[in-house]
Design an enzyme around this catalytic site. Structure first.
Site, short mmCIF file in Angstrom:
data_model
loop_
_atom_site.label_atom_id
_atom_site.label_comp_id
_atom_site.label_asym_id
_atom_site.label_seq_id
_atom_site.Cartn_x
_atom_site.Cartn_y
_atom_site.Cartn_z
N SER A 153 -20.24 9.30 -9.11
CA SER A 153 -18.91 9.95 -8.78
C SER A 153 -19.16 11.56 -8.63
O SER A 153 -18.78 12.28 -7.92
CB SER A 153 -17.67 9.86 -9.48
OG SER A 153 -17.04 8.63 -9.07
N ASP B 263 -9.98 11.05 -2.95
CA ASP B 263 -10.10 10.92 -4.40
C ASP B 263 -8.65 10.71 -5.01
O ASP B 263 -7.75 10.12 -4.33
CB ASP B 263 -11.03 11.76 -5.05
CG ASP B 263 -11.66 11.31 -6.43
OD1 ASP B 263 -11.26 11.17 -7.28
OD2 ASP B 263 -13.07 11.50 -6.31
N HIS C 190 -10.32 13.04 -12.04
CA HIS C 190 -11.33 12.71 -11.29
C HIS C 190 -11.60 13.51 -10.22
O HIS C 190 -12.49 13.92 -9.88
CB HIS C 190 -11.31 10.98 -11.01
CG HIS C 190 -12.66 10.45 -10.55
ND1 HIS C 190 -12.94 10.43 -9.17
CD2 HIS C 190 -13.55 10.09 -11.24
CE1 HIS C 190 -14.06 9.80 -8.83
NE2 HIS C 190 -14.67 9.68 -10.08
#
Length: 792
Positions: free
Chosen positions: A563, A151, A224
């Protein structure tokens, strides 16, 4: 019999060929280089070189007389040895094309760029910490399993990643904690056991990184990666909330599982060569699960770096879960579709954050928001203006102003008002900042027809809410119908956190949908998991709205996307793998899919958020994940590496194509005689037919093998036939005498031709189900029949 080429002759041939290619192509087009991932025959390394890396380096250096020819010192970006034998390099397209005919080169794959696609979800999934649910107790909360999160990096030191109470780092772990700016070597601990970063592909394409804007280290400057990592395996943290919303105890799915962060996503995106390098490192490091919340274009599996990396990981016994993508609600939008990858779509939970619009005429329009203040004045109605018809600058066209794009609003028209902005193009929270800079006091973000009723609660920088397409249409009409001297008015009512919402789950509007663009007979997505308005860890230095103007600090943030759904499954897999260490990745996937549910908490069919109608298999796959049932599925559909090879053979790939994925020579003759693409031992059944206009019925058959993981028992087949189809199962009863026993059956399907003429290019989809049950276990597999009309 083919005589093998001697290693030294092979090397010389390779070097001479590459050098001649380089001289011609680099002199003619020095500035038109592209990154390629090059797979080399694993057995072709000449013995004069101690390692593959030395061979690749020598090979690449031979491309030019001087390294000055190459940007940043040379074309070599990464070398791969675990999931892939080869390297990535910057080459002109002509050189890459010529490489296909060079001895020892198996595949040349163009670089592609991809993008990154909690206090309530553990309870919603039945994972209670006190007393611990059976799955948590039997797995010791995932202890000693390592989850790789590929990620944007991770924020070390966050409370979600503390190692208090954890045992030693698992002895099998071979990874590293790579230091860099903002990430000293001491950042890792018994929870965050490893961290690496890969930026070679990004920098080869985009130029040297601007290290004043992003950190060349595993530290997360986006948020994220921190968010997804804590969903998978964050520790128990109390108190946790975002701007006062979703208060409670935060935790990941596997609170004791270890984490390894692999940073591959940067400002310019996530580059395939870097993603493949992360897979390569993760397999060598000894991870158990790979969680990949990254998506992009769908290409054949032999050109898909994620599919290639995931295949090798699966072969090593590593489970790979990936996000389905956020391209919904349209069809054919699902990504990460290889059958050895578990593809996860997004659903809602029984929690939301209502923020309704009250109009001057008394009507209430439902909306959602996460806004922490300062609030609008109570009991005051503000003038409303629609940016597309009464708020734009003279230089801006109505389209730009309707979307509240940067510089499109006229301060004299919006100052002191609540501005209605259309959803789309620029980030949702960024629209609020545009309104704020123009002097507006609030924003209502209105969906269009394509967006439907799907809503996402954002951490807005000004008082703002989002409303669905129906409410948006009412709002625009209300503003347009106002008479002179009586302007339209309204306000936003923020109602905080609401629990016990019905119905739940629903399929999130943004969640990508099937059918599978590469293999229509393999159902994708596989299943859905919580992915709407998920609270999880957040870096302190990043504002919750995700825009530069947001300088607020929060320890947790609420985000939405597939996600967020993917790491839910990744963490659950760690629990299942800890409880059942002998299960293969395919067996674990089967357990998750065959125990998934398709009824919501109001006992109705799971609905599609975008339409309000019942969702189908192309929306939610096998259904919504149910970890408690997955713990004891009764039967599993296992798949071996050879089964996947046979599947690839039946796609009519060339041997060279298949070797690019599998790294081995093969013979497809027996596989093609034995079955078809749908013969893969997958826990779903898909049949696609082309309408012919005749009365002849469509026919298909599927062979499946199930393995008992629940001991002895007699399982009977229960069939729900798709409309217009007949389904027969032979035998209709399976008698298992012991755990581990395998039994096979055949499904025969007949489908009617469409009764009415179909529009050219249109399709009809009907779903059913096959369930095996012994009275205690319910092993469900969806059956999907698609009839396609010819294009003309």
């Amino acid at each position: 019999m083919k005589i093998p080429t001697p290693p030294l002759i092979l090397l010389l041939s390779l070097l001479i060929s590459l050098h001649s290619i380089a001289v011609a192509s680099f002199s003619s087009s020095p500035d038109k280089k592209t990154t390629y991932i090059i797979r080399v025959d694993r057995d072709a390394k000449p013995s004069i070189f101690p390692t593959h890396a030395h061979w690749y380096e020598s090979t690449v250096l031979s491309l030019s007389d001087t390294t000055a020819t190459w940007p940043q010192g040379g074309p070599l970006i990464h070398t791969y040895s675990s999931v892939f034998h080869g390297f990535s390099a910057r080459l002109p397209p002509s050189a890459a094309e010529a490489l296909h005919s060079v001895p020892g080169i198996v595949a040349v794959i163009p670089e592609r760029v991809r993008q990154p696609t909690t206090t309530r979800s553990p309870r919603f999934l039945g994972l209670l910490s006190s007393p611990p649910s059976a799955l948590l107790a039997d797995s010791d909360f995932g202890s000693d399993l390592v989850i790789a999160v590929i990620d944007t990096g991770i924020s070390p030191g966050h409370r979600s990643f503390l190692d208090r109470g954890l045992g030693p780092v698992p002895a099998k772990w071979k990874g590293a904690c790579v230091s860099g700016p903002g990430f000293p070597a001491s950042s890792c601990n018994r929870k965050l056991v490893g961290a690496r970063f890969f930026s070679g592909g990004y920098e080869a394409t985009s130029g040297r990184m601007n290290e004043s804007a992003e950190l060349k280290s595993p530290r997360d400057t986006d948020g994220h990666g921190t968010h997804t990592a804590s969903i998978a395996a964050g520790r128990y943290v109390f108190p946790a909330s975002t701007l006062g919303y979703a208060r409670g105890i935060a935790s990941g799915m596997a609170p004791k599982a270890r984490l390894a962060a692999y940073k591959v996503c940067w400002t310019g995106g996530c580059f395939d060569s870097d993603i493949l390098a992360a897979f390569d490192a993760a397999v060598a490091d000894g991870v158990d699960v790979v969680s990949l919340s990254v998506g992009g274009v769908v290409v054949p599996y032999y050109l898909d770096a994620i599919a290639i990396g995931a295949f090798a990981a699966t072969e090593a016994g590593i489970f790979v879960s990936a996000s389905a993508g956020n391209g919904g609600p349209g069809g054919l939008t699902v990504t990460n579709v290889a059958p050895w990858v578990t593809t996860v779509g997004a659903g809602s939970m029984d929690r939301d954050f209502p923020a309704d619009v009250k109009l001057g005429d008394g009507r209430i329009l439902p909306g959602v928001s996460v806004y922490g203040g300062p609030d609008l004045e109570p009991n005051k109605l503000y003038q409303l203006v629609y940016a597309g018809s009464g708020g734009g600058t003279s230089a801006a066209d109505g389209y730009s102003s309707s979307l509240c794009l940067e510089g499109s609003l006229d301060p004299t028209l919006v100052k002191g008002k609540i501005v209605v902005c259309d959803r789309g193009v620029n980030p949702r929270a960024a629209k609020g900042e545009v309104v704020h800079k123009a002097g507006g006091v609030g924003m209502i973000l209105a969906n269009g027809v394509f967006d439907g009723e799907g809503l996402v609660a954002d951490c807005h920088v000004i008082p703002a809410t989002a409303v669905g397409a129906t409410a948006g249409d009412k709002l625009r009409k209300y503003i347009a119908s106002a008479k002179p001297g009586s302007p339209p008015t309204g306000t936003i009512l923020f109602r905080g956190t609401r629990l016990g919402v019905h119905p739940a789950p629903v399929v999130a509007a943004f969640s990508a949908r099937g059918p599978n663009p590469q293999s229509p007979d393999i159902l994708k997505p596989d299943l859905i998991a919580p992915g709407l308005n998920i609270l999880a860890a957040w870096p302190r230095g990043v504002g919750p709205a995700g825009i530069p103007a947001d300088t607020r600090h929060t320890e947790f943030n609420i985000l939405s996307g597939t996600s967020m759904a993917c790491p839910h499954v990744s963490g659950l897999v760690a629990l299942l793998k800890a409880a059942h260490p002998a299960w293969t990745p395919a067996a674990i996937k089967s357990a998750l899919m065959t125990t998934a549910y398709v009824r919501d908490n109001a006992n109705g069919s799971i609905i599609d958020e975008s339409t309000g109608s019942a969702a189908g298999a192309f929306d939610f796959g096998a259904g919504h994940v149910d970890p408690q049932r997955a713990m004891n599925p009764g039967l599993v559909y296992d798949i071996s590496v050879l089964d996947y090879v046979n599947f690839l053979c039946n796609l009519n790939y060339t041997q060279q194509n298949i070797r690019a994925i599998t790294r081995r020579p093969l013979d497809c003759n027996s596989a093609r005689r034995a079955g078809h693409v749908g013969s893969l031992n997958y826990p779903s059944f898909g049949a696609s037919f082309m309408a012919s206009g005749s009365k002849e019925k469509f026919k298909a058959h599927f062979v499946r093998t199930v393995t008992s993981v629940g001991g002895h028992g007699i399982y009977k087949a229960v069939i729900t036939e798709p409309e217009g189809s007949k389904v027969k199962v032979e035998p209709s009863q399976l008698v298992f005498r012991r755990a581990g026993q395998k039994l096979s059956y055949v499904v025969r399907l007949e489908a009617d031709q469409p009764a009415e003429k179909m529009e050219p290019g249109s399709s009809k989809v009907k779903s059913g189900m096959l369930m095996w049950t012994d009275g205690q276990h319910y092993v469900r597999c969806p059956i999907v029949v698609t009839i396609q009309a010819p294009l003309g």
